[in-house]
Write a protein that holds these residues in place. Sequence first.
Motif, short mmCIF file in Angstrom:
data_model
loop_
_atom_site.label_atom_id
_atom_site.label_comp_id
_atom_site.label_asym_id
_atom_site.label_seq_id
_atom_site.Cartn_x
_atom_site.Cartn_y
_atom_site.Cartn_z
N ALA A 34 -21.63 15.86 9.83
CA ALA A 34 -22.08 15.91 8.54
C ALA A 34 -21.27 16.73 7.60
CB ALA A 34 -23.47 15.91 8.47
N VAL A 35 -21.04 16.18 6.38
CA VAL A 35 -20.53 17.13 5.30
C VAL A 35 -21.05 16.80 4.14
CG1 VAL A 35 -18.09 17.51 4.11
CG2 VAL A 35 -17.96 17.01 6.58
N VAL A 36 -21.73 18.03 3.46
CA VAL A 36 -22.00 17.69 2.25
C VAL A 36 -20.89 17.68 1.17
CG1 VAL A 36 -23.60 18.97 0.54
CG2 VAL A 36 -24.02 19.30 3.03
N THR A 37 -20.95 16.62 0.47
CA THR A 37 -20.00 16.21 -0.47
C THR A 37 -20.15 16.56 -2.11
OG1 THR A 37 -20.47 14.04 -0.73
CG2 THR A 37 -18.83 14.58 1.00
N ASP A 38 -21.65 16.71 -2.44
CA ASP A 38 -21.93 17.11 -3.66
C ASP A 38 -23.04 17.70 -3.73
OD1 ASP A 38 -21.77 17.44 -6.15
OD2 ASP A 38 -21.30 15.58 -6.84
N VAL A 39 -23.93 18.31 -4.89
CA VAL A 39 -25.10 18.72 -4.95
C VAL A 39 -25.58 18.50 -6.26
CG1 VAL A 39 -26.72 20.63 -4.89
CG2 VAL A 39 -24.87 20.73 -3.11
N ARG A 40 -26.45 17.70 -6.69
CA ARG A 40 -26.80 17.51 -7.96
C ARG A 40 -28.06 17.80 -8.13
NH1 ARG A 40 -26.77 11.59 -7.80
NH2 ARG A 40 -26.05 11.68 -5.41
N VAL A 41 -28.42 18.58 -9.30
CA VAL A 41 -29.86 18.86 -9.74
C VAL A 41 -30.08 18.19 -11.05
CG1 VAL A 41 -31.22 20.82 -10.10
CG2 VAL A 41 -29.45 20.71 -8.19
N GLY A 42 -31.31 17.90 -11.08
CA GLY A 42 -31.65 17.31 -12.55
C GLY A 42 -33.26 17.29 -12.72
N GLU A 43 -33.52 17.25 -13.98
CA GLU A 43 -35.14 17.33 -14.18
C GLU A 43 -35.58 15.75 -14.49
OE1 GLU A 43 -34.67 20.58 -17.48
OE2 GLU A 43 -36.66 20.40 -16.93
N HIS A 44 -36.54 15.53 -13.87
CA HIS A 44 -37.02 14.14 -14.07
C HIS A 44 -38.65 14.45 -14.44
CE1 HIS A 44 -33.43 12.13 -12.43
NE2 HIS A 44 -33.57 13.28 -11.51
N GLY A 45 -38.92 14.56 -15.65
CA GLY A 45 -40.24 14.88 -16.13
C GLY A 45 -40.58 16.34 -15.65
N ALA A 46 -41.52 16.44 -15.00
CA ALA A 46 -42.15 17.57 -14.46
C ALA A 46 -41.45 18.16 -13.10
CB ALA A 46 -43.66 17.56 -14.19
N THR A 47 -40.72 17.25 -12.60
CA THR A 47 -40.08 17.25 -11.39
C THR A 47 -38.55 17.77 -11.47
OG1 THR A 47 -41.39 15.63 -10.57
CG2 THR A 47 -39.49 16.18 -9.18
N THR A 48 -38.29 18.64 -10.48
CA THR A 48 -36.84 19.21 -10.57
C THR A 48 -36.20 18.51 -9.17
OG1 THR A 48 -37.42 21.16 -11.39
CG2 THR A 48 -35.10 21.11 -10.28
N ARG A 49 -35.24 17.72 -9.40
CA ARG A 49 -34.76 16.98 -8.43
C ARG A 49 -33.41 17.48 -7.86
NH1 ARG A 49 -35.72 10.75 -8.49
NH2 ARG A 49 -37.77 11.57 -7.55
N CYS A 50 -33.32 17.69 -6.39
CA CYS A 50 -32.01 18.27 -5.89
C CYS A 50 -31.65 17.15 -5.03
CB CYS A 50 -32.29 19.54 -5.25
SG CYS A 50 -33.07 20.81 -6.26
N VAL A 51 -30.40 16.71 -5.13
CA VAL A 51 -29.70 15.54 -4.36
C VAL A 51 -28.51 16.31 -3.63
CG1 VAL A 51 -28.81 13.29 -4.34
CG2 VAL A 51 -30.58 14.01 -5.97
N PHE A 52 -28.42 16.23 -2.34
CA PHE A 52 -27.38 16.66 -1.70
C PHE A 52 -26.62 15.32 -1.06
CE2 PHE A 52 -30.35 19.92 -1.62
CZ PHE A 52 -29.52 21.04 -1.82
N ASP A 53 -25.60 15.06 -1.61
CA ASP A 53 -24.80 13.86 -1.01
C ASP A 53 -24.03 14.11 0.47
OD1 ASP A 53 -24.69 11.69 -3.23
OD2 ASP A 53 -23.86 13.22 -4.38
#
Length: 408
Positions: A34-53
Motif C-alpha cells: 500500500a502506498v499513500v498517494t495523497d492526503v486531503r483535509v477539509g471542513e464539513h460543517g462541524a466535522t474536520t475530515r481527513c482523507v488518505f488516498d
Amino acid sequence: MPRFVSFFRLLFLVLPAALIFAAAPHPAAAAAEAVVTDVRVGEHGATTRCVFDLTNRVAFNVFTLSDPERVVIDLPEVGWRLPGRPLPSRTGLLKTLRYGLFKPGTSRVVLDVNGPAAIARAFLVAPSAGYGYRLVVDLVETGGEFKQGNSPATGLWQASLPRFSPPLRKPMARKRRREWVVAIDPGHGGVDPGTIGANGMYEKHITLAVAREIKNRLERGGSFRVVLTRKRDIFIRLRDRVAIARDAGADLFMSIHANSIKNKNIRGLSVYTLSEKASDKEAAELAEQENKADLIAGIDLNNESPEVTNILIDLAQRETMNQSVRFASLLVGELKRRTRILRNSHRFAGFAVLKAVDVPSVLIEVGFLSNRQDERALRSKSYRAKLASSIGRAIEGYFAQIEEAYRK
Ligand SMILES: [Zn+2]
C-alpha cells in the motif's frame, strides 16, 4: 433533506455489492504494497475530515492521545508518494500533520489538533469513480475534555468494523486499458408509458430506441461494454435500475428520458445531475414526475427503512457527484455541436434514479414530446443516430480523461 436521506437508505438495501465497507480483515495480506498517494483535509460543517488516498486496502487503528492533544492513525508499513505540495495544516481542528515509520511493520500518522477533539468515525471506502481506496477519519470538537480511550464513541477505531462485508468491485486501476462498463437506462416501460407525445408517441418507446442506438454506437469502438437496464417494454422499478447498473459493475450510468410541457413551443435537450436542491422549479417538478414511476406500478417506496450510515454514503455521493457533473458538462458540450439544446442545459434535480452512491450518473431528457418538431426528430432513426453519436463522443471523452489521469 429527510427525503433525500431516506432514498439513500432505500437504495442501500438493494445495493448488495456495497462499495463502501469497513477495512480489510487481514492486515498482513493487505499491508503488502500500500502506498499513500495523497492526503486531503477539509471542513464539513462541524466535522474536520481527513482523507488518505491509498493504492491498496489497509487495516488501521485510529485513537487519541493527550499532552499534547493529537489523533493517531496506525497503518501497516506503507509507502508515501504524496504530491509535491505542503501537507495539509491549519484546517478545522487540524493544526499539523506528521507521518512516518513508527516501528517495523507500522506506519503512523499523527494529527496534532488545536483543541479537544473526538473521532466521530473512521472507515475505508473502496475504489470508485476514478478514486482508489480512501481512508476517512472524521474529527469533531468535543466541547469539553479531550477524549481518550477506546470506546467506539471516542477512542479506538479499528479496521474490522463488521457493518458492511465487501463483495468487492475490481479497483478501477486494474481496469485500465480494459473495457469500461456503461449502463444505459431507458426510462419508463411496461405499465408506465412515461409522457405521451403530441402525435401519440410514448416516451417509453423513444427512450428504448435511443438507448439501443447509444449501445450500438459505443460497442462499435470495442472499448465499452454497454448494459441496458431494460431491453424490452417492461416495467422496472427505479431502484432496480440502479441495482442492475451496480451489479454490472457500471462505471457510468445514464438514464434516458423525454420531456413534456404545456408550452408546446419549447424544445431541446437537457442534462441533469443529482442535487438535493433542484436548480429551478421546472427541474424539481420534472424530477417529481419522473420519480412517480414506481408509484404508478403501486409500489410504496416508504416501506423500506434499512439502517445505514448516512455519512458513508454522503462521502461517496459527494465524490460521485463531482464525476457526474464533469461528465454532464462534457455531454452538454458535445450535444451543443449537433443538436438543439435548452438554455441552462445542465440542471440539477433530485431524480431517484441518479442516486447510486458510487456510480457517476446523469439523466438526459432527449427532447420534448409535447413539441411536434422534437417528437418528429426523435421518431427518426437518423436523428437518433446523430444523438447517439454525440453522446458516444462525450462518453469516450470522459473515460479518456480518466485514463489520462491514471497515466500521470
Ligand atoms: Zn421520463
